[in-house]
Design a protein around this motif. Sequence first.
Motif, PDB file in Angstrom:
ATOM      1  N   CYS A 135      -2.952  -4.822  35.805  1.00  0.00           N
ATOM      2  CA  CYS A 135      -3.239  -3.471  35.324  1.00  0.00           C
ATOM      3  C   CYS A 135      -2.547  -2.465  36.231  1.00  0.00           C
ATOM      4  N   TRP A 136      -2.674  -1.219  35.871  1.00  0.00           N
ATOM      5  CA  TRP A 136      -2.190  -0.097  36.669  1.00  0.00           C
ATOM      6  C   TRP A 136      -3.379   0.714  37.147  1.00  0.00           C
ATOM      7  N   TYR A 137      -3.247   1.245  38.334  1.00  0.00           N
ATOM      8  CA  TYR A 137      -4.297   2.095  38.892  1.00  0.00           C
ATOM      9  C   TYR A 137      -3.751   3.493  39.161  1.00  0.00           C
ATOM     10  N   VAL A 138      -4.587   4.470  38.924  1.00  0.00           N
ATOM     11  CA  VAL A 138      -4.350   5.814  39.444  1.00  0.00           C
ATOM     12  C   VAL A 138      -5.311   6.010  40.614  1.00  0.00           C
ATOM     13  N   VAL A 139      -4.759   6.422  41.743  1.00  0.00           N
ATOM     14  CA  VAL A 139      -5.545   6.614  42.957  1.00  0.00           C
ATOM     15  C   VAL A 139      -5.446   8.074  43.376  1.00  0.00           C
ATOM     16  N   VAL A 140      -6.589   8.679  43.636  1.00  0.00           N
ATOM     17  CA  VAL A 140      -6.659  10.068  44.104  1.00  0.00           C
ATOM     18  C   VAL A 140      -7.049  10.070  45.573  1.00  0.00           C
ATOM     19  N   GLU A 141      -6.279  10.790  46.381  1.00  0.00           N
ATOM     20  CA  GLU A 141      -6.607  10.990  47.793  1.00  0.00           C
ATOM     21  C   GLU A 141      -7.322  12.330  47.932  1.00  0.00           C
ATOM     22  N   PRO A 142      -8.617  12.312  48.257  1.00  0.00           N
ATOM     23  CA  PRO A 142      -9.369  13.575  48.316  1.00  0.00           C
ATOM     24  C   PRO A 142      -8.982  14.498  49.468  1.00  0.00           C
ATOM     25  N   GLY A 143      -8.205  13.992  50.425  1.00  0.00           N
ATOM     26  CA  GLY A 143      -7.770  14.859  51.508  1.00  0.00           C
ATOM     27  C   GLY A 143      -8.719  14.919  52.686  1.00  0.00           C
TER      28      GLY A 143
ATOM     29  N   ILE B 178     -14.090  11.934  42.221  1.00  0.00           N
ATOM     30  CA  ILE B 178     -14.742  11.023  41.279  1.00  0.00           C
ATOM     31  C   ILE B 178     -14.976  11.721  39.948  1.00  0.00           C
ATOM     32  N   GLU B 179     -15.447  12.958  40.019  1.00  0.00           N
ATOM     33  CA  GLU B 179     -15.723  13.705  38.786  1.00  0.00           C
ATOM     34  C   GLU B 179     -14.447  13.964  37.999  1.00  0.00           C
ATOM     35  N   TRP B 180     -13.380  14.356  38.702  1.00  0.00           N
ATOM     36  CA  TRP B 180     -12.131  14.659  37.995  1.00  0.00           C
ATOM     37  C   TRP B 180     -11.539  13.400  37.363  1.00  0.00           C
ATOM     38  N   LEU B 181     -11.390  12.328  38.137  1.00  0.00           N
ATOM     39  CA  LEU B 181     -10.766  11.113  37.608  1.00  0.00           C
ATOM     40  C   LEU B 181     -11.665  10.447  36.577  1.00  0.00           C
ATOM     41  N   GLY B 182     -12.978  10.674  36.680  1.00  0.00           N
ATOM     42  CA  GLY B 182     -13.925  10.102  35.729  1.00  0.00           C
ATOM     43  C   GLY B 182     -13.761  10.611  34.310  1.00  0.00           C
ATOM     44  N   GLN B 183     -12.980  11.672  34.126  1.00  0.00           N
ATOM     45  CA  GLN B 183     -12.679  12.140  32.759  1.00  0.00           C
ATOM     46  C   GLN B 183     -11.874  11.103  31.981  1.00  0.00           C
ATOM     47  N   TYR B 184     -11.188  10.205  32.704  1.00  0.00           N
ATOM     48  CA  TYR B 184     -10.217   9.319  32.077  1.00  0.00           C
ATOM     49  C   TYR B 184     -10.651   7.856  32.066  1.00  0.00           C
ATOM     50  N   GLY B 185     -11.794   7.556  32.658  1.00  0.00           N
ATOM     51  CA  GLY B 185     -12.250   6.178  32.695  1.00  0.00           C
ATOM     52  C   GLY B 185     -13.288   5.985  33.778  1.00  0.00           C
TER      53      GLY B 185
ATOM     54  N   ALA C  81     -11.975   7.405  51.650  1.00  0.00           N
ATOM     55  CA  ALA C  81     -12.326   8.436  50.719  1.00  0.00           C
ATOM     56  C   ALA C  81     -11.669   8.305  49.345  1.00  0.00           C
ATOM     57  N   CYS C  82     -10.667   7.421  49.198  1.00  0.00           N
ATOM     58  CA  CYS C  82      -9.867   7.415  47.984  1.00  0.00           C
ATOM     59  C   CYS C  82     -10.653   6.891  46.780  1.00  0.00           C
ATOM     60  N   VAL C  83     -10.272   7.406  45.623  1.00  0.00           N
ATOM     61  CA  VAL C  83     -10.946   7.113  44.362  1.00  0.00           C
ATOM     62  C   VAL C  83      -9.906   6.569  43.386  1.00  0.00           C
TER      63      VAL C  83
ATOM     64  N   VAL D 265      -2.698  15.837  36.777  1.00  0.00           N
ATOM     65  CA  VAL D 265      -3.251  16.053  38.119  1.00  0.00           C
ATOM     66  C   VAL D 265      -2.984  17.489  38.560  1.00  0.00           C
ATOM     67  N   PRO D 266      -4.020  18.245  38.943  1.00  0.00           N
ATOM     68  CA  PRO D 266      -3.800  19.606  39.437  1.00  0.00           C
ATOM     69  C   PRO D 266      -2.955  19.606  40.703  1.00  0.00           C
ATOM     70  N   ALA D 267      -2.258  20.696  40.928  1.00  0.00           N
ATOM     71  CA  ALA D 267      -1.370  20.792  42.081  1.00  0.00           C
ATOM     72  C   ALA D 267      -2.109  20.633  43.397  1.00  0.00           C
ATOM     73  N   VAL D 268      -3.394  20.928  43.417  1.00  0.00           N
ATOM     74  CA  VAL D 268      -4.164  20.860  44.668  1.00  0.00           C
ATOM     75  C   VAL D 268      -4.556  19.429  45.022  1.00  0.00           C
ATOM     76  N   ARG D 269      -4.340  18.483  44.109  1.00  0.00           N
ATOM     77  CA  ARG D 269      -4.735  17.096  44.366  1.00  0.00           C
ATOM     78  C   ARG D 269      -3.508  16.229  44.667  1.00  0.00           C
ATOM     79  N   THR D 270      -3.730  15.197  45.483  1.00  0.00           N
ATOM     80  CA  THR D 270      -2.714  14.179  45.732  1.00  0.00           C
ATOM     81  C   THR D 270      -3.127  12.906  45.012  1.00  0.00           C
ATOM     82  N   ALA D 271      -2.253  12.402  44.156  1.00  0.00           N
ATOM     83  CA  ALA D 271      -2.570  11.193  43.387  1.00  0.00           C
ATOM     84  C   ALA D 271      -1.290  10.398  43.165  1.00  0.00           C
ATOM     85  N   TRP D 272      -1.459   9.111  42.946  1.00  0.00           N
ATOM     86  CA  TRP D 272      -0.319   8.239  42.705  1.00  0.00           C
ATOM     87  C   TRP D 272      -0.767   7.056  41.853  1.00  0.00           C
TER      88      TRP D 272
END
Length: 301
Positions: free
Chosen positions: A171-179, A238-245, A254-256, A273-280
Amino acid sequence: MTQTSLRDCPAPAKLNLFLHVCGRRPDGYHLLQTVFQMVDHGDKLHFTLRSDGLVRRLTDVPGVPEHQDLIVRALHLLAAEFERRHGRAAPGIDVDIDKILPMGGGLGGGSSDAATALMAANHLWQAGLKRDELMALGLPLGADIPFFIFGQTAFAEGVGEALQAVDVPDCWYVVVEPGVSVPTAAIFSSEDLTRNTEPVTIADFSRCLVSQTNPGGFGKNDLQAVAARLFPPVAEAIEWLGQYGKARMTGSGACVFCAFSTESEADEVLSNVPAVRTAWKAKSLARHPLAEVLQVGGVID
């Protein structure tokens, strides 16, 4: 001819597809159950043999003095074992690091770097340690290190060192770094941490995968509630990425992350992804990228 260097050695990140705290030992260590999954995103390390027996980290890592670095500490342990086995000092080694994984992110960056260093030095020094011997050498430095040397997706128990290979769908993962950097000790010492989750079996996890395509959909992360309360950016991710799954924190934070069946689905989420977030995005790895490369010295055998 003896090989004198190794370049671009990957140190992949890991995700905890679930993480249960099932008890606590008398010595204070927590009893865990988890599934470790590597992904194709991480640091890269470069190694060059020395002739003077020194172990040197040539790259500055902010906040981590050279003598405290897991890489350096692991290599000193291997050098001592080399001398015990061969009756002479290890050759020494220089280490350069291309560091991209955040510290305190729950991605196992420091442990993965140390595991890659042990595998690479075992190869370059012709030290002769087998995989299980390298795993045992790394365990006192960090419970995640044996997993990376084990080199396969794994169901883990104990403090994380008792490993069984397990199959999960690609599978593929999207990972968000909360900073934020989440200190593991702060999470495990919290009075609010759930420590009595009922143990599961590897069969429970495997049966769940038959009925769903999301490898991160089984169980929960018992550390997530504490980390989200203490570090609001984790809760926001968690809340933001939870919109998608099914979004879930990895490790002690801290990563989600969230799993997707296709790269195009992951790309669609990243485009929002909003400009204020780091994700990959990253693809799941069934085996460590070095598994088939570093055969000499019995690393994988």
